[in-house]
Design an enzyme around this catalytic site. Structure first.
Site, short mmCIF file in Angstrom:
data_model
loop_
_atom_site.label_atom_id
_atom_site.label_comp_id
_atom_site.label_asym_id
_atom_site.label_seq_id
_atom_site.Cartn_x
_atom_site.Cartn_y
_atom_site.Cartn_z
N CYS A 84 66.56 -29.63 55.46
CA CYS A 84 65.35 -29.59 54.62
C CYS A 84 64.19 -29.97 55.52
CB CYS A 84 65.49 -30.56 53.44
SG CYS A 84 64.01 -30.63 52.43
N CYS B 253 57.77 -25.02 51.72
CA CYS B 253 59.15 -25.12 52.22
C CYS B 253 59.05 -25.08 53.75
CB CYS B 253 59.98 -23.94 51.69
SG CYS B 253 61.64 -23.88 52.39
N ASN C 99 61.34 -25.28 56.28
CA ASN C 99 62.24 -24.35 56.98
C ASN C 99 61.90 -22.90 56.60
OD1 ASN C 99 63.75 -26.24 58.42
ND2 ASN C 99 65.02 -26.68 56.62
N1 API Z 1 63.45 -27.84 47.26
C1 API Z 1 62.12 -28.26 47.67
C2 API Z 1 61.37 -27.10 48.34
C3 API Z 1 62.04 -26.61 49.61
C4 API Z 1 62.05 -27.65 50.66
C5 API Z 1 62.97 -27.41 51.85
N2 API Z 1 63.86 -26.29 51.78
C6 API Z 1 62.20 -27.41 53.16
O1 API Z 1 62.68 -26.84 54.16
O2 API Z 1 61.12 -28.03 53.20
C7 API Z 1 61.36 -28.73 46.46
O3 API Z 1 61.57 -28.21 45.37
O4 API Z 1 60.51 -29.60 46.60
#
Ligand code: API
EC number: 5.1.1.7
Length: 265
Positions: free
Chosen positions: A210, A78, A80
């Site tokens: 994201c 993730c 962020n």
């Molecule tokens: N929901 C994403 C993970 C978090 C990505 C996002 N919050 C970031 O900042 O990269 C997934 O299941 O692939």
């Protein structure tokens, strides 16, 4: 569900992507208790967050990061969230500005800049346009890449009034992705300046930012449009920046601590 317990947490925000942060250096939290973490992320029955970040001990690095989406499911990265844990690390016992940490997806490096922004080196970039995703959404251009987690990118003339939930779910649940994927919609504001909206897997809805998605959008823009090294990305939660320098890719943006609390289950 864990027996009744009081869970001390910090609530953080990385450019609008919001997280529950748990200091798990004693290893006291059960990261596998999906029902518990899903509950704490619930915006009505819990604290509310896009995901949960565990700040774990590491023998080799400054810390180890584990990340669960709001559905309580663990994923490899993730962006962020990694920026948020960097800010957390700086606050708790580390008089440092540069950090190296392990995730399920690999080892990352990050820095707290003089400006207070947090900069993350995106080290796990792969699957660059290996899957054709153009048939899913009618768009000017489309792209796929894994920036630690899988992202589909669609370039559109405007992001106003798009059926983001419908399109996002169509991409997210498409059978070509065995474990699903995230969907990003991009409007080119100007050279090196994008506007992005993201439907996130595991949140099952739009997040205000994201990080891995913004990185995928910036990469796609450079591949399909213009080789600009400094890309500004407007997201509903604020602004992210993706920098391409000396063959490396960096994501930076704001991190804020919102409050500390105790969640009683
Ligand atoms: N929901 C994403 C993970 C978090 C990505 C996002 N919050 C970031 O900042 O990269 C997934 O299941 O692939």
């Amino acid at each position: 569900m864990t027996m009744s317990a009081k869970i001390s947490f910090d609530k953080y925000c990385g450019t609008g992507n919001d997280f529950i942060v748990l200091d798990n250096r004693t290893g006291s939290f059960d990261q596998q208790d999906q029902a518990l973490w899903q509950r704490i992320c619930d915006r009505r029955f819990g604290v509310g967050a896009d995901g949960v970040l565990f700040f774990n001990n590491s023998d080799e690095y400054d810390f180890e990061m584990a990340y669960l989406n709001a559905d309580g499911g663990e994923v490899g990265m993730c962006g962020n969230g990694a920026r948020v844990l960097t800010s957390f690390a700086k606050k708790i016992q580390f008089d440092k500005t540069d950090f190296k940490f392990k995730t399920r997806d690999g080892v990352y490096s990050s820095s707290v800049l003089k400006s207070g922004l947090i900069k993350l080196e995106m080290t796990q970039l792969s699957e660059i346009n290996t899957i054709d995703v153009s048939d899913l959404i009618t768009s000017k251009d489309s792209f796929f890449m894994d920036t630690g987690v899988p992202h589909c990118v669609y370039f559109l003339d405007s992001l106003d009034n798009i059926p983001l939930m419908e399109w996002g779910a169509k991409v997210r649940y498409d059978k070509r992705f065995s474990e699903g994927a995230n969907a990003n919609f991009v409007e080119i504001i100007d050279e090196g300046h994008l506007k992005v909206r993201t439907y996130e897997r595991g949140v099952e809805g739009e997040t205000l930012a994201c990080g891995t998605g913004a990185t995928a959008c910036a990469w796609a823009y450079r591949e399909l449009y213009k080789q600009i090294d400094h890309i500004k990305i407007d997201v509903p939660g604020g602004e992210l920046e993706v920098l391409f320098e000396d063959g490396k890719v960096y994501l930076s943006g704001k991190v804020e601590k919102i409050f500390s609390g105790v969640f009683e289950v």
